[in-house]
Design a protein around this motif. Structure first.
Motif, short mmCIF file in Angstrom:
data_model
loop_
_atom_site.label_atom_id
_atom_site.label_comp_id
_atom_site.label_asym_id
_atom_site.label_seq_id
_atom_site.Cartn_x
_atom_site.Cartn_y
_atom_site.Cartn_z
N PRO A 129 0.79 -1.14 -0.09
CA PRO A 129 -0.09 -0.02 0.09
C PRO A 129 0.82 1.27 0.07
O PRO A 129 0.34 2.41 -0.15
N LEU A 130 2.11 1.12 0.36
CA LEU A 130 2.93 2.34 0.18
C LEU A 130 3.65 2.52 -0.90
O LEU A 130 4.26 3.61 -1.25
N ALA A 131 3.60 1.74 -1.97
CA ALA A 131 4.21 1.69 -3.15
C ALA A 131 3.59 2.43 -4.15
O ALA A 131 2.32 2.51 -4.22
N ASP A 132 4.24 3.38 -5.02
CA ASP A 132 3.82 3.99 -6.24
C ASP A 132 3.61 3.04 -7.50
O ASP A 132 2.76 3.33 -8.16
N ILE A 133 4.35 1.91 -7.53
CA ILE A 133 4.37 1.03 -8.78
C ILE A 133 5.07 -0.28 -7.92
O ILE A 133 5.96 -0.19 -7.49
N ILE A 134 4.33 -1.20 -8.39
CA ILE A 134 5.06 -2.78 -8.25
C ILE A 134 5.28 -3.15 -9.49
O ILE A 134 4.55 -3.12 -10.25
N THR A 135 6.04 -4.09 -9.76
CA THR A 135 6.75 -4.69 -10.90
C THR A 135 6.80 -6.28 -10.80
O THR A 135 7.97 -6.69 -10.95
N PRO A 136 5.71 -6.81 -10.62
CA PRO A 136 5.97 -8.41 -10.41
C PRO A 136 5.99 -9.10 -12.06
O PRO A 136 5.58 -8.45 -12.90
N ASN A 137 6.84 -10.14 -12.04
CA ASN A 137 6.68 -10.98 -13.09
C ASN A 137 5.51 -11.89 -13.17
O ASN A 137 4.63 -11.67 -12.17
N ILE A 138 5.55 -12.58 -14.06
CA ILE A 138 4.35 -13.50 -14.21
C ILE A 138 3.81 -14.33 -12.98
O ILE A 138 2.90 -14.43 -12.61
N PRO A 139 4.89 -15.35 -12.74
CA PRO A 139 4.72 -16.23 -11.43
C PRO A 139 4.22 -15.16 -10.17
O PRO A 139 3.43 -15.58 -9.39
N GLU A 140 5.01 -14.07 -10.06
CA GLU A 140 4.75 -13.34 -8.99
C GLU A 140 3.29 -12.63 -8.93
O GLU A 140 2.53 -12.57 -8.13
N ALA A 141 2.70 -12.33 -10.32
CA ALA A 141 1.42 -11.82 -10.41
C ALA A 141 0.42 -12.71 -10.24
O ALA A 141 -0.51 -12.47 -9.66
N GLU A 142 0.85 -14.16 -10.54
CA GLU A 142 -0.23 -15.09 -10.39
C GLU A 142 -0.11 -15.12 -8.89
O GLU A 142 -1.54 -15.53 -8.33
N CYS A 143 0.65 -14.99 -8.06
CA CYS A 143 0.55 -15.10 -6.56
C CYS A 143 -0.14 -14.01 -6.04
O CYS A 143 -0.95 -14.15 -5.09
N LEU A 144 0.01 -12.91 -6.58
CA LEU A 144 -0.58 -11.68 -6.05
C LEU A 144 -2.18 -11.56 -6.28
O LEU A 144 -2.90 -11.30 -5.60
N ALA A 145 -2.54 -12.16 -7.53
CA ALA A 145 -3.85 -12.05 -8.06
C ALA A 145 -4.57 -13.43 -7.85
O ALA A 145 -5.90 -13.30 -7.65
N GLY A 146 -3.68 -14.31 -7.48
CA GLY A 146 -4.55 -15.80 -7.06
C GLY A 146 -4.93 -16.34 -8.31
O GLY A 146 -6.12 -16.94 -8.29
N MET A 147 -4.42 -16.30 -9.49
CA MET A 147 -5.04 -16.78 -10.85
C MET A 147 -3.82 -17.12 -11.57
O MET A 147 -2.75 -16.59 -11.48
N LYS A 148 -4.16 -17.89 -12.65
CA LYS A 148 -3.06 -18.43 -13.65
C LYS A 148 -3.11 -17.30 -14.90
O LYS A 148 -4.09 -16.77 -15.10
N ILE A 149 -1.92 -17.16 -15.22
CA ILE A 149 -1.91 -16.10 -16.47
C ILE A 149 -1.32 -17.01 -17.68
O ILE A 149 -0.09 -17.19 -17.29
N ALA A 150 -1.94 -16.99 -18.75
CA ALA A 150 -1.49 -17.49 -19.89
C ALA A 150 -1.71 -16.62 -21.12
O ALA A 150 -1.74 -17.17 -22.29
N SER A 151 -2.22 -15.39 -20.66
CA SER A 151 -2.62 -14.59 -22.00
C SER A 151 -2.47 -12.91 -21.82
O SER A 151 -2.50 -12.69 -20.39
N LYS A 152 -2.52 -12.28 -22.80
CA LYS A 152 -2.81 -10.73 -22.67
C LYS A 152 -3.93 -10.67 -21.92
O LYS A 152 -3.69 -9.73 -20.92
N ALA A 153 -5.13 -11.15 -22.25
CA ALA A 153 -6.24 -10.85 -21.35
C ALA A 153 -6.28 -11.33 -19.86
O ALA A 153 -6.63 -10.49 -18.98
N ASP A 154 -5.54 -12.47 -19.67
CA ASP A 154 -5.26 -12.69 -18.30
C ASP A 154 -4.44 -11.70 -17.45
O ASP A 154 -4.79 -11.40 -16.16
N MET A 155 -3.47 -11.31 -18.17
CA MET A 155 -2.50 -10.23 -17.53
C MET A 155 -3.34 -8.97 -17.01
O MET A 155 -3.16 -8.42 -15.96
N ILE A 156 -4.27 -8.58 -18.11
CA ILE A 156 -5.02 -7.36 -17.84
C ILE A 156 -6.19 -7.72 -16.42
O ILE A 156 -6.37 -6.81 -15.66
#
Length: 275
Positions: A129-156
């Motif tokens: 909550p203190l960050a101005d921007i976070i920069t996760p890679n795909i595996p990290e974004a999957e952890c943060l979002a609680g979902m698998k990412i396999a496409s551009k639509a998934d990234m959005i």
């Protein structure tokens, strides 16, 4: 000269961590400073040992910098455990630091979790909550979002989920999917596509996918470059664009050191080739 503080772990091989951060900051014309969170014994083949520093020493480093040369931006990387996450967050609030770039180092390149559940929870609930921007890679974004990412639509979709938990921007790095084979992003083969979710808007930053196995320290380098550009006054999309261009050049330079996944050439802009 604008100033940037890196709060991260030390990489004895010089390819990642504070060593990569300071090289990047110097190359981009800012004055780099550091608060070391952990000491690692590592090289291009892997990590042999990790020693987390005491929280009071980490806080003392941050306070010493802020009391004398207040940073125009801050990059946060490896934090090792929940106690360090919480003490870094406390230091950021105490010193009213600005332009916070958080690289959530949660998952290794090989897919191994680097933070336990307690540390991950603290990262998400206390520091993010203190960050101005976070920069996760795909595996990290999957952890943060609680979902698998396999496409551009998934990234959005994932970026929207992550952004719903704090007020900053989210940059999901698509390098893990920008390759041929089962994991490629549809219609993006041979393109490294990163997604910036900022102020409810999405923006794609695409570059040629460089087929270079020597990518040790790419996450550290990109986040430090973004912090450097923010320190110099760029807005968020421009900071990301310039940082991605710098990173792409450092990968394309083709440095080949070590027996494993080698480092980037951070000085690629100033390297004079043989005639």
């Amino acid at each position: 000269m604008k100033t940037v503080l890196t709060i991260a772990g030390s990489d004895s091989s010089g390819g990642a961590g504070i060593q990569a951060d300071l090289k990047t900051m110097t190359e981009l014309g800012t004055f780099g400073m550091s608060a070391i969170t952990a000491i690692t014994a590592q090289n291009t083949c892997g990590v042999n040992a990790v020693l987390a520093l005491p929280c009071d020493m980490i806080s003392a480093q941050i306070d010493a910098v802020c009391d004398d040369i207040f940073p125009d931006a801050v990059k946060i990387g490896m934090l090792a455990n929940s106690q360090i996450v919480e003490c870094v967050a406390a230091s950021i609030k105490k010193n009213a630091m600005k332009n916070i770039v958080l690289d959530p180092v949660m998952v290794s390149t090989s897919g191994h979790r680097l933070l336990d559940d307690d540390a991950s929870d603290a990262l998400i609930n206390v520091l993010m909550p203190l960050a101005d921007i976070i920069t996760p890679n795909i595996p990290e974004a999957e952890c943060l979002a609680g979902m698998k990412i396999a496409s551009k639509a998934d990234m959005i979709k994932a970026a929207g989920i992550i952004a719903g938990s704090f007020d900053g921007a989210v940059l999901i790095k698509g390098g893990h999917l920008a390759n041929t084979g089962a994991n490629c992003i549809e219609d993006s083969t041979n393109v490294a596509a990163d997604l910036l979710y900022h102020g409810g808007q999405t923006q794609w930053f695409e570059a040629e996918f460089v087929d270079n196995p020597n990518t040790h320290g790419t996450g550290c380098t990109l986040s430090s470059a973004i912090a450097s550009e923010l320190a110099k006054g760029a807005d968020m999309p421009e900071a990301v664009r310039k940082a991605k261009a710098y990173l792409t050049g450092a990968i394309k330079a083709g440095l080949n050191l070590g027996k494993g996944r080698g480092p980037l050439n951070h000085a690629w802009q100033n390297t004079i080739s043989d005639c």
